[in-house]
Motif scaffolding. Structure first.
Motif: not given
Ligand code: SF4
Length: 314
Positions: A5-18, A278-284
């Motif tokens: 999975a991947k989660y987040g925003k292209e223009d800020l941060a994307i979290l990858y889970i593998a 700060w938005e990164e906190n919302d993205i988790g």
């Protein structure tokens, strides 16, 4: 390694889970708006499956399933690089690879092998590895070898080393991180060996809580302002920080007015507040948050990953 999975925003941060050999690993790519990707791109990789240390403010310490091998750490990096630069040529002015996600990097000796291989694996003139460590006891040999690697492959300021300090009270440091860590005095002595002409200053990072004891005079006693700079960050709202009732001393409202920065500057240090987004906190995207929730069955991945599918449900 299977990307699930991947989660987040292209223009800020994307979290990858593998998933690798049944174990969960997470890694992140991020930007620092408004700086465009061509100028700065940051990859943050895990060096362990979870972490054996268990710091009070970090969700990565909720479980520990071993070290990640050199080849698998390379896969984390490769996956993010090749998705944007398939030929392995990374024309980015400041291309940081931070060993700062899940795991304490100095307890994984294969990190050193990876650092030796990176410069010949990619054509990346802006490459700058960054190691962030709590300096656990037992990391002495790793950190000695790291000096040699930095001097050979990443001289002239192309390496960033960061120590987590958090407080100038050693008892508090033991409580927040571990009783088995270097003292500030030991870190100061190491910095003297580390620093060569042209190197970047060593970062001393403080995650500032509301009642943090941070005395700039103690830092000045052991750390030379010409070799260290001070970075103050908020305590991120991780599950662990909330559980341990750690409230951030730096918030969106007061971040401009934290007087500590001035106190450090008066003693000759370069010092700044680094709030990230700060938005990164919302993205988790704080360390270990998603992997822990996934391990605990609190997060279900709805569908298999596709390039457009950010598929988490809670
Ligand atoms: S902050 Fe670093 S050392 Fe501490 S638990 Fe998290 S990953 Fe481990």
């Amino acid at each position: 390694m299977e990307l699930i999975a991947k989660y987040g925003k292209e223009d800020l941060a994307i979290l990858y889970i593998a998933k690798n050999q049944g174990k969960i690993v997470e890694f992140v790519e991020s930007l620092q708006p408004p700086i465009p990707r061509e100028k700065k791109w940051v990859l943050i990789i895990s060096t362990m499956y979870g972490c054996p240390i268990g710091c009070m403010m970090c969700d990565a310490g909720e479980f520990y399933h071993g070290k990640i091998s050199k080849d698998d750490m390379m896969k984390e990096i490769d996956l993010m690089i090749r998705s944007r630069f398939p030929d392995g040529k990374v024309p980015i002015t400041k291309f940081k690879i931070q060993f700062a996600r899940m795991g304490e990097p100095t307890l994984n000796e294969e990190v050193l092998d990876l650092l030796k291989e990176l410069p010949s694996t990619y054509e990346a003139p802006g490459l700058m590895p960054c190691i962030s460590t709590i300096a656990p006891k037992g990391s002495e040999e790793f950190l000695e070898n790291l000096i040699k690697i930095k001097d050979k492959y990443y001289s002239k300021g192309n390496f960033q080393l960061q120590f987590s300090i958090h407080s100038t009270n050693e008892e508090t440091r033991s409580k927040w991180m571990s009783p088995n860590i270097w003292t500030i005095e030991e870190i100061g002595k190491y910095g003297e060996k580390w620093f060569k002409e042209g190197d970047r200053k060593v970062t001393l990072n403080f995650a500032v809580a509301k009642d943090s004891e941070i005395d700039p005079d103690i830092i000045l006693k052991y750390c030379d302002p010409s070799k260290y700079w001070i970075k103050l960050t908020p305590v991120n709202p991780t599950e662990k920080a909330i559980y341990n009732k750690l409230k951030s001393g730096i918030t969106e409202e007061n971040s401009e007015s934290v007087s500590l920065v001035q106190e450090f500057k008066e003693r000759g240090f370069e010092a700044s507040i680094s709030i990230g987004e700060w938005e990164e906190n919302d993205i988790g995207t704080n360390c270990g948050q998603f992997a822990t929730k996934y391990q605990n069955g609190e997060v279900k991945i709805k569908e298999t990953y596709t390039t457009t599918n950010y598929a988490f449900t809670e």
